[in-house]
Every structure is written in C-alpha cells, then in structure tokens.
Write an enzyme that holds these catalytic residues in place. Sequence first.
Site, short mmCIF file in Angstrom:
data_model
loop_
_atom_site.label_atom_id
_atom_site.label_comp_id
_atom_site.label_asym_id
_atom_site.label_seq_id
_atom_site.Cartn_x
_atom_site.Cartn_y
_atom_site.Cartn_z
N TYR A 28 17.03 68.61 -116.36
CA TYR A 28 16.96 68.73 -114.92
C TYR A 28 15.85 70.01 -114.70
CZ TYR A 28 19.06 69.46 -110.13
OH TYR A 28 19.34 69.55 -108.68
N LYS A 71 12.95 70.19 -112.46
CA LYS A 71 12.40 71.02 -111.06
C LYS A 71 11.72 72.28 -111.25
CE LYS A 71 15.73 68.78 -108.63
NZ LYS A 71 15.34 67.87 -107.58
P1 NAP Z 1 23.09 63.43 -103.98
O1 NAP Z 1 24.17 63.61 -103.12
O2 NAP Z 1 23.62 62.81 -105.56
O3 NAP Z 1 22.05 62.31 -103.26
C1 NAP Z 1 20.98 62.02 -103.91
C2 NAP Z 1 20.54 60.57 -103.48
O4 NAP Z 1 19.43 60.08 -104.14
C3 NAP Z 1 21.72 59.65 -103.64
O5 NAP Z 1 21.87 58.71 -102.30
C4 NAP Z 1 21.27 58.71 -104.46
O6 NAP Z 1 21.58 57.59 -104.27
C5 NAP Z 1 19.64 58.86 -104.47
N1 NAP Z 1 18.91 58.47 -105.67
C6 NAP Z 1 19.30 58.67 -106.81
N2 NAP Z 1 18.19 58.42 -107.73
C7 NAP Z 1 17.42 57.50 -107.06
C8 NAP Z 1 16.17 56.95 -107.19
N3 NAP Z 1 15.87 56.79 -108.43
N4 NAP Z 1 15.40 56.24 -106.15
C9 NAP Z 1 16.00 56.37 -104.77
N5 NAP Z 1 17.06 57.12 -104.52
C10 NAP Z 1 17.64 57.73 -105.46
O7 NAP Z 1 22.27 64.53 -104.22
P2 NAP Z 1 21.97 65.98 -103.23
O8 NAP Z 1 22.97 66.99 -103.67
O9 NAP Z 1 21.84 65.53 -101.76
O10 NAP Z 1 20.53 66.45 -103.80
C11 NAP Z 1 19.40 65.98 -103.15
C12 NAP Z 1 18.24 66.61 -103.90
O11 NAP Z 1 18.43 68.32 -103.69
C13 NAP Z 1 18.13 66.41 -105.37
O12 NAP Z 1 16.95 66.43 -105.73
C14 NAP Z 1 18.68 67.50 -106.13
O13 NAP Z 1 18.39 67.68 -107.17
C15 NAP Z 1 18.37 68.71 -105.20
N6 NAP Z 1 19.29 69.93 -105.16
C16 NAP Z 1 20.91 69.95 -104.93
C17 NAP Z 1 21.61 70.70 -105.08
C18 NAP Z 1 22.88 70.76 -104.92
O14 NAP Z 1 23.66 71.45 -105.07
N7 NAP Z 1 23.76 69.71 -104.12
C19 NAP Z 1 21.04 71.86 -105.42
C20 NAP Z 1 19.76 72.04 -105.75
C21 NAP Z 1 19.03 70.95 -105.43
P3 NAP Z 1 22.76 56.88 -105.50
O15 NAP Z 1 23.94 57.52 -104.82
O16 NAP Z 1 22.87 55.45 -105.17
O17 NAP Z 1 22.57 57.33 -106.94
#
Ligand code: NAP
Length: 246
Positions: free
Chosen positions: A154, A158
């Site tokens: 990851y 990132k």
């Molecule tokens: P999340 O709730 O897991 O949502 C991610 C979404 O992306 C899910 O709907 C997932 O679908 C979809 N996805 C996964 N693989 C995919 C693919 N190959 N093609 C298309 N869609 C795909 O994550 P989040 O927390 O909202 O995070 C969103 C972004 O912010 C990510 O890049 C994450 O790394 C970044 N981020 C998050 C945090 C945090 O604390 N939440 C912190 C820093 C950065 P499925 O559910 O069907 O797998």
Amino acid sequence: MRLEGKVAIVTGAGQGIGAATARKFARDGAIVVVCDLNRDAVSEMVDACREAGGVAEGFSIDVSNRHAVDDMVASVLDTYRRIDILVNNAGITRDARLQKMTLQQFDDVIDVNLRGVFHTTQAVVDTMIEQGAGVILNASSVVGIYGNYGQTNYAAAKFGVIGFTKTWSRELGPKGIRVNAIAPGFIDTPILSTVPDEVIARMREQVPLRRLGKPEEIANIYAFLASDEASYINGAVIEASGGMTL
Ligand code: NAP
C-alpha cells in the site's frame, strides 16, 4: 453551483470516500460517472446522485482492467463529448508484514492502487489535452508520505501516486490540466472494517482532533480541488489527517 455541467469520473464510488465524493459532486451540479467493482453499489450510487439533483451514470468496472477502463471512457465520450474531472479514488488494502506478504497481496494492491490510476488517467488524458482543460485528483494517503507498519504494498502504491501527481502536474500543467493528490489520515469507511477495535481506538488517540475523519470531509476537499476556486493549485498533496502526523 461550482461544478455545474462538469463531467466527472469518480472511481471506487460505490462506498466510502468515493461515494461521498460522487454525492457531493452531484449536489455541486456535476454530471457524475460512478465507477466501481460492485454492480449493486454502482446502481445505488447513481440513484443517490440523481436524488441529490445531479445527472449520473454508472459503470461496473475494475480499474486494473485496461480494456474495461477504455470502454468506459469511450462510452462517456460518446454520451457527453467531454471529461472535465477524474477522481482516481478506487483503492484496496492487503496488509501483511514484509516477511509475510505474498506476491498476490503485493500484486493486487499495485494493480488497483497504482496501475489502476495509470490506466484511468492515460485513458482520459488525450481528451483533456484536446479540451485544453481538466482536473485529475488522486487518492494517496499519509501512508504515501510516512509509510506504515504492515503496508509495504500500500505504501509503495501511495508513494507512487504522489510520484504520478508531481510528474503529471509538470507534464500537463502547460496544457491547462491541474493534477493534485489528497493524503487522508484515518477516515471512517469500510476500508477500516478489518482493523480491530483496539487499533481504531489507538488511531483516534494519535489524532489531535481525537476522532477519525468522515468521508464527507475528504469529499469536500475533492470538490474544492475540482473547482475553479482551486485554479492555482497544481502538483499539491493535501494532507487531511486531523493533524495525526504532527
Ligand atoms: P472503501 O470504503 O474500501 O471504498 C473503496 C471502493 O473502491 C469500494 O467501493 C471498492 O469496491 C472500490 N474498488 C476496489 N477495487 C476496485 C477496482 N479494482 N476497480 C474499481 N473499484 C474498486 O475505501 P475508502 O476508505 O473510501 O478509500 C478510498 C480511497 O482513499 C482509497 O484509494 C484509499 O486507499 C484512500 N484512503 C483511505 C483512507 C481511509 O482511512 N479510509 C486513508 C487514506 C487513503 P468493492 O467494495 O466492491 O471492493
């Protein structure tokens, strides 16, 4: 409305930060293209965006599949003739310590979180260059600045997204395209569902604001960066972590 009539592709928009961003963009007047793996989540989000007053269309695609991404972009162009905003939000975690990490875990995260960002951006960039305008927004993380225990794959992705952001802002800035990244801290979304409660409690304690972030708090930043109000922000990595890295 600040995104009135803008065509915006949001990947990973089925839940979490992507869903909040799609909803926010719809409220701000954008035509939202909801992309996600999960077909049901896509159709729910399309309905939610329409209920929020926006125009929306959905695609159930895997961003690591280049053909699927190209087909989605071709279809968007066929309908709307332009693409103004791309939010590269789709991301996954497959955590393990370095010694335990399998090649599959490594490849899965690189394929979605890094290669997927390359695919979607390369698929839209010619259109944005022809338009002489566009905004590309990438999801990095505080892990992409500082690293994190158990997240070799990851962190690599990132950090790479920040490399993309800096490189593309240099390449595309002269063509009227702004490229920026957000580095969220701990945001309360389903991505944290595998993290034990005691670890979440420790995370909270690390943050001077003493709470996790809300997806809407990241969506608000995407909406600002996507808008003309951010017209002189290019190549930036905006950290939104409640001060956890201080
Ligand atoms: P999340 O709730 O897991 O949502 C991610 C979404 O992306 C899910 O709907 C997932 O679908 C979809 N996805 C996964 N693989 C995919 C693919 N190959 N093609 C298309 N869609 C795909 O994550 P989040 O927390 O909202 O995070 C969103 C972004 O912010 C990510 O890049 C994450 O790394 C970044 N981020 C998050 C945090 C945090 O604390 N939440 C912190 C820093 C950065 P499925 O559910 O069907 O797998």
